[in-house]
Design an enzyme around this catalytic site. Structure first.
Site, PDB file in Angstrom:
ATOM      1  N   SER A   9       0.853  -1.196   0.000  1.00 44.69           N
ATOM      2  CA  SER A   9       0.000   0.000   0.000  1.00 44.69           C
ATOM      3  C   SER A   9       0.882   1.236   0.000  1.00 44.69           C
ATOM      4  CB  SER A   9      -0.893   0.005   1.245  1.00 44.69           C
ATOM      5  OG  SER A   9      -1.375   1.320   1.445  1.00 44.69           O
ATOM      6  N   HIS A  34      -1.359  -1.419  -4.178  1.00 42.47           N
ATOM      7  CA  HIS A  34      -2.589  -1.053  -3.470  1.00 42.47           C
ATOM      8  C   HIS A  34      -2.608   0.468  -3.272  1.00 42.47           C
ATOM      9  CE1 HIS A  34      -6.018  -2.025  -0.829  1.00 42.47           C
ATOM     10  NE2 HIS A  34      -5.577  -1.044  -0.049  1.00 42.47           N
ATOM     11  N   ASP A  36      -4.749   3.579  -1.744  1.00 42.99           N
ATOM     12  CA  ASP A  36      -5.817   3.938  -0.806  1.00 42.99           C
ATOM     13  C   ASP A  36      -6.330   5.340  -1.086  1.00 42.99           C
ATOM     14  OD1 ASP A  36      -5.998   1.645   0.992  1.00 42.99           O
ATOM     15  OD2 ASP A  36      -3.924   2.127   1.487  1.00 42.99           O
ATOM     16  N   MET A  38      -8.907   8.179  -0.018  1.00 44.64           N
ATOM     17  CA  MET A  38      -9.730   8.620   1.130  1.00 44.64           C
ATOM     18  C   MET A  38     -10.138  10.067   0.925  1.00 44.64           C
ATOM     19  SD  MET A  38      -7.514   7.057   4.253  1.00 44.64           S
ATOM     20  CE  MET A  38      -6.657   5.491   4.109  1.00 44.64           C
ATOM     21  N   HIS A  67      -8.445   1.110  -3.750  1.00 46.21           N
ATOM     22  CA  HIS A  67      -9.348   0.905  -2.610  1.00 46.21           C
ATOM     23  C   HIS A  67     -10.031   2.233  -2.293  1.00 46.21           C
ATOM     24  CE1 HIS A  67      -9.489  -0.297   1.975  1.00 46.21           C
ATOM     25  NE2 HIS A  67     -10.690  -0.129   1.455  1.00 46.21           N
ATOM     26  N   MET A  69     -12.182   4.590  -0.303  1.00 51.84           N
ATOM     27  CA  MET A  69     -12.798   4.835   1.007  1.00 51.84           C
ATOM     28  C   MET A  69     -13.387   6.241   0.937  1.00 51.84           C
ATOM     29  SD  MET A  69      -9.744   3.086   3.207  1.00 51.84           S
ATOM     30  CE  MET A  69      -8.636   3.235   1.822  1.00 51.84           C
ATOM     31  N   MET A 138     -11.258  -5.846   5.742  1.00 50.52           N
ATOM     32  CA  MET A 138     -10.447  -4.883   6.501  1.00 50.52           C
ATOM     33  C   MET A 138     -10.142  -5.450   7.877  1.00 50.52           C
ATOM     34  SD  MET A 138      -9.831  -2.131   4.710  1.00 50.52           S
ATOM     35  CE  MET A 138      -9.027  -1.281   6.050  1.00 50.52           C
ATOM     36  N   ASP A 171      -6.481  -6.475   4.459  1.00 49.53           N
ATOM     37  CA  ASP A 171      -5.854  -5.152   4.482  1.00 49.53           C
ATOM     38  C   ASP A 171      -5.917  -4.547   5.879  1.00 49.53           C
ATOM     39  OD1 ASP A 171      -4.960  -2.588   3.886  1.00 49.53           O
ATOM     40  OD2 ASP A 171      -6.755  -2.008   2.759  1.00 49.53           O
TER      41      ASP A 171
HETATM   42  C1  DX5 Z   1      -6.180   1.653   5.778  1.00 47.35           C
HETATM   43  C2  DX5 Z   1      -5.776   1.268   4.381  1.00 47.35           C
HETATM   44  C3  DX5 Z   1      -4.674   0.309   4.312  1.00 47.35           C
HETATM   45  C4  DX5 Z   1      -3.389   0.767   4.923  1.00 47.35           C
HETATM   46  C5  DX5 Z   1      -2.620  -0.430   5.374  1.00 47.35           C
HETATM   47  O1  DX5 Z   1      -7.379   2.313   5.736  1.00 47.35           O
HETATM   48  O2  DX5 Z   1      -6.865   0.718   3.679  1.00 47.35           O
HETATM   49  O3  DX5 Z   1      -4.449  -0.132   2.980  1.00 47.35           O
HETATM   50  O4  DX5 Z   1      -2.584   1.506   4.025  1.00 47.35           O
HETATM   51  O5  DX5 Z   1      -1.505  -0.009   6.067  1.00 47.35           O
HETATM   52  P1  DX5 Z   1      -0.777  -0.974   7.116  1.00 47.35           P
HETATM   53  O6  DX5 Z   1      -0.327  -2.174   6.328  1.00 47.35           O
HETATM   54  O7  DX5 Z   1       0.343  -0.136   7.605  1.00 47.35           O
HETATM   55  O8  DX5 Z   1      -1.783  -1.321   8.168  1.00 47.35           O
HETATM   56 ZN    ZN Z   2      -6.427  -0.210   1.701  1.00 45.82          ZN
END
Ligand code: DX5
Ligand code: ZN
Length: 213
Positions: A9, A34, A36, A38, A67, A69, A138, A171
């Site tokens: 990620s 990956h 993320d 947000m 991903h 969010m 998650m 994840d």
């Molecule tokens: C959290 C994200 C994850 C995050 C994982 O909301 O969806 O993908 O980046 O990070 P680690 O592996 O550090 O928990």
């Molecule tokens: Zn993620």
């Protein structure tokens, strides 16, 4: 046995040299990237938009595992699809009709993932499983990298696997201590942010996670 795929990620990468970080994890053996996304509404953090995805696209051949969010994901599917996403995952907890969203992602010929937050019952996604390519379980509350793995979520991985033959991704909080347990429950894609990007040797970190079998 399924091949274990590792999806670093980039949330934990050094954003001042993101392109280089992506090239390095690719060279280190990552299978997917990956990403993320947000929006400060669905979760309490703001990260990456479609412009960043687009600028990373020429840098690597890794498939982009995006991903989302965010609230109102239907308003952004087109831009993330056109930016070069390969797989677009949304959360079941959003207010929109998930079937419509799946159709929209398919319209752009992208793979579809559906995700459940730690407190969400897997039963909510069971009726949709025939329509998706991946389930993302998650194992931290979404929003930030570097949180501790929530062991309570492990049984959900098994519940998904019992009902689903395609990809199951985990994840949040993934590291070399928990990866074997996750794989035992049936997951085949491991997302890892801080574990990979926080290590000195990305290739070694990826190898250790992959050794989970
Ligand atoms: C959290 C994200 C994850 C995050 C994982 O909301 O969806 O993908 O980046 O990070 P680690 O592996 O550090 O928990
Ligand atoms: Zn993620």
């Amino acid at each position: 046995m399924r091949k274990i795929l590792i999806a670093p990620s980039i949330l934990s990468a050094d954003f001042s040299k993101l392109g280089q970080e992506v090239k390095e994890v690719e060279k280190a053996g990552a299978d997917l990237l990956h990403i993320d996304v947000m929006d400060g509404h669905f979760v309490n953090n703001i990260t990456i938009g479609a412009a960043v995805v687009k600028s990373l696209r020429p840098v690597t051949k890794l498939p982009f595992d995006v991903h989302l969010m965010i609230e109102n994901p239907e308003d952004y599917i087109e831009s993330f699809a056109k930016a070069g996403s390969d797989l677009i995952t949304f959360h079941i907890e959003i207010e929109e009709d998930p079937k419509e969203l799946i159709r929209l992602i398919r319209y752009y010929k992208k793979k579809v993932g559906i995700s459940v937050k730690p407190k969400t019952d897997v039963k909510r996604i069971l009726p949709l499983l025939a329509m998706v390519d991946m389930v993302l379980v998650m194992t931290v509350e979404p929003g930030f990298g570097g949180q501790d793995f929530l062991f309570d979520c492990l049984e959900k991985v098994r519940e998904v696997r019992d009902n689903f033959k395609k990809d199951v991704e985990v994840d949040g909080g993934v590291n070399e201590m928990v990866c074997a347990d996750i794989v035992k429950k049936g997951a085949n894609i491991l997302v890892a942010g801080s574990y990979v990007f926080g290590s000195k040797d990305y290739a070694e970190a990826i190898k250790r996670l992959r050794g989970a079998q």
